[in-house]
Each structure stands twice: as structure tokens, then as C-alpha cells.
Enzyme design. Structure first.
Site, PDB file in Angstrom:
ATOM      1  N   SER A  70     -20.180 -24.071   1.699  1.00  0.00           N
ATOM      2  CA  SER A  70     -20.221 -25.420   1.129  1.00  0.00           C
ATOM      3  C   SER A  70     -20.559 -25.386  -0.357  1.00  0.00           C
ATOM      4  CB  SER A  70     -21.276 -26.264   1.856  1.00  0.00           C
ATOM      5  OG  SER A  70     -20.990 -26.344   3.226  1.00  0.00           O
TER       6      SER A  70
HETATM    7  N1  SAH Z   1     -23.212 -23.945   6.669  1.00  0.00           N
HETATM    8  C1  SAH Z   1     -22.152 -23.227   5.949  1.00  0.00           C
HETATM    9  C2  SAH Z   1     -20.842 -23.962   6.031  1.00  0.00           C
HETATM   10  C3  SAH Z   1     -19.924 -23.246   6.936  1.00  0.00           C
HETATM   11  S1  SAH Z   1     -18.354 -23.979   7.206  1.00  0.00           S
HETATM   12  C4  SAH Z   1     -22.581 -22.975   4.535  1.00  0.00           C
HETATM   13  O1  SAH Z   1     -23.724 -22.724   4.304  1.00  0.00           O
HETATM   14  O2  SAH Z   1     -21.785 -22.965   3.620  1.00  0.00           O
HETATM   15  C5  SAH Z   1     -18.579 -24.641   8.808  1.00  0.00           C
HETATM   16  C6  SAH Z   1     -18.813 -23.684   9.922  1.00  0.00           C
HETATM   17  O3  SAH Z   1     -18.880 -24.422  11.124  1.00  0.00           O
HETATM   18  C7  SAH Z   1     -17.711 -22.647  10.134  1.00  0.00           C
HETATM   19  O4  SAH Z   1     -18.257 -21.356  10.086  1.00  0.00           O
HETATM   20  C8  SAH Z   1     -17.173 -22.972  11.529  1.00  0.00           C
HETATM   21  O5  SAH Z   1     -16.771 -21.827  12.265  1.00  0.00           O
HETATM   22  C9  SAH Z   1     -18.361 -23.635  12.165  1.00  0.00           C
HETATM   23  N2  SAH Z   1     -18.054 -24.491  13.313  1.00  0.00           N
HETATM   24  C10 SAH Z   1     -17.015 -25.345  13.495  1.00  0.00           C
HETATM   25  N3  SAH Z   1     -17.096 -25.947  14.691  1.00  0.00           N
HETATM   26  C11 SAH Z   1     -18.223 -25.471  15.299  1.00  0.00           C
HETATM   27  C12 SAH Z   1     -18.850 -25.705  16.563  1.00  0.00           C
HETATM   28  N4  SAH Z   1     -18.345 -26.542  17.465  1.00  0.00           N
HETATM   29  N5  SAH Z   1     -19.993 -25.032  16.831  1.00  0.00           N
HETATM   30  C13 SAH Z   1     -20.525 -24.158  15.947  1.00  0.00           C
HETATM   31  N6  SAH Z   1     -19.978 -23.893  14.748  1.00  0.00           N
HETATM   32  C14 SAH Z   1     -18.843 -24.541  14.420  1.00  0.00           C
END
Ligand code: SAH
Length: 222
Positions: A70
Site C-alpha cells: 500500500s
Molecule cells: N497490508 C499490505 C497490503 C497487501 S495487498 C501492505 O502492507 O502493503 C492485500 C493483500 O490482501 C494481498 O496480499 C492479498 O493476497 C490479501 N488478501 C486478499 N483477499 C484476502 C483474504 N480473503 N484473506 C486474506 N488475505 C487476503
């Protein structure tokens, strides 16, 4: 390897990171607690080395498997919304990704529970938690749509991928006085960040700002 690069040099140095913190202030982030954790957390160890010179730009970047880290402003904003609205003892994060948001949460809460559905991403994130010596992070490979019933209720929940509706299990797992920040995709495809709060009387919800997250998906990937 991660440990060797923790301090950073040049485009990944403390000075470059401090300039990012100034930009976050300029964009309206006011929580000193959040800013100070972000100032001491090396974002460059959460992304591929080939992109590390861009680690302290205020932008999202690819982390593999079609996912992104993010934008720093959004990490700061979501964390600040939770920190400034109540208790931060037990915090649930859905979407560990590279683990950057998790690490910022670890600096402002007693314990963070984080769920990721893609195993290879989770494995890399765990290495980073170890390199940073974070002892208050508990992780799970699973579908965060379902929350983490065994550890509920949570004082705060942060969802870093966007569903079309706020998952009912997450609302259920909020403590009274608990807050949730979550991006929600509307029928026309736009996304908005919502801040929900649970009280004796029920759930209140407000829209905070427009955002752009990857979708919240069901099931897991080994
Ligand atoms: N928190 C991260 C952002 C990651 S992007 C940061 O610090 O930048 C969002 C993440 O959510 C991805 O890795 C994706 O695989 C995960 N994701 C999507 N759907 C999900 C679900 N149902 N359960 C757990 N993780 C999920």
C-alpha cells in the site's frame, strides 16, 4: 540478507525516509505515534531489491503474485484512524501482503493478528517480522473474510483488500467500542475507505476517502 540491509543507504537511508514522513505531515497525517513508527520502519526491506530505490516514494508498488504494498499515505491514514479512535490492544489485519502495514500496527498495538491467503507472500512477510524482531505479531494462512474467531473480540480491525460488502464475521468479531477500517467497492467500481464503530446500540459507519485496493478474494493459495 534482510538484516544486512536494515539500515539502508542512499535512496533507502534514514534521511530519505524522514523526507517521506514530512510529506505525510504535509498531506495531513497528524498522529505522532504513527509518524514515529513509520519513521523508524525500513519500508525498503518489504519490496524487491530492484524497486528499493522507490521505497520512500509515496506510492503503492508491486510485491509479486499480482499484489501490491500500500501507499505510505494510506498506511498512515488507516492506522491513524484506528489509533485516534480508541483502544489498540488486540488488532486484526486481513491481508498481510508483504507485512509492511502489519509492522506499523505492531508498533502501535499490544498484539496484531494477521491473515494472508497467499502462502508465498506470507512466508516472506514472516522473515521480515523476524528481521525486525517483532514479537507481538501472530499470523495465519487463511481466508480473512472469516476473521479469526478464536482470538476475537478485536479492538480494531484493518482490511487491506476491498470486498463489495463488509464481511459479516468481521463485524461480529469487533469488541464493543471496536473500530474497523475497510475499503469497499461500490456497484460502479469506485472504492471508498469506510470507518465503522461498534457500540451497544449497533454499528455506525462513515466514508473517509476514495482509495484503490486489490480485491478481497475467497479461499487460499498454497
Ligand atoms: N497490508 C499490505 C497490503 C497487501 S495487498 C501492505 O502492507 O502493503 C492485500 C493483500 O490482501 C494481498 O496480499 C492479498 O493476497 C490479501 N488478501 C486478499 N483477499 C484476502 C483474504 N480473503 N484473506 C486474506 N488475505 C487476503
Amino acid at each position: 540478507m534482510i538484516t544486512k540491509n536494515l539500515a539502508g543507504i542512499g535512496m533507502t537511508s534514514q534521511r530519505t525516509r524522514s523526507r517521506l514522513i514530512q510529506r505525510l505531515r504535509d498531506k495531513g497525517i497528524i498522529s505522532e505515534q504513527v509518524l514515529s513508527v513509520m519513521e523508524r520502519t525500513p519500508r525498503h526491506i518489504f519490496i524487491d531489491e530492484a524497486l528499493s530505490h522507490r521505497a520512500y516514494e509515496d506510492s503503492s508498488l508491486p510485491i509479486g503474485m499480482g499484489q501490491t504494498i500500500s501507499q505510505p499515505y494510506i498506511v498512515a491514514r488507516m492506522t491513524e484512524l484506528l489509533v485516534m479512535s480508541g483502544k489498540m490492544n488486540d488488532v486484526l489485519e486481513v491481508g498481510t501482503g508483504c507485512g509492511y502495514q502489519t509492522s506499523i500496527l505492531a508498533g502501535v498495538s499490544r498484539r496484531v493478528y494477521t491473515i494472508e491467503r497467499i502462502k508465498p507472500l506470507q512466508k516472506q512477510a514472516i522473515k521480515r517480522f523476524k528481521a525486525l524482531n517483532l514479537h507481538n505479531v501472530t499470523y495465519q494462512h487463511g481466508d480473512g473474510y472469516l476473521g479469526w474467531a478464536d482470538q476475537a473480540p478485536f479492538d480494531a480491525i484493518i482490511v487491506t483488500a476491498a470486498p463489495e460488502q463488509v464481511p459479516a464475521p468481521l463485524i461480529e468479531q469487533l469488541a464493543i467500542g471496536g473500530r474497523m477500517v475497510i475499503p469497499v467497492t461500490s456497484a460502479n467500481g469506485d472504492q471508498q475507505l469506510h470507518l465503522l464503530e461498534k457500540s451497544d446500540e449497533g454499528i455506525s459507519s462513515m466514508k473517509v476517502e476514495d482509495v484503490k485496493f486489490v480485491p478481497l478474494l475467497g479461499g487460499i493459495v498454497e
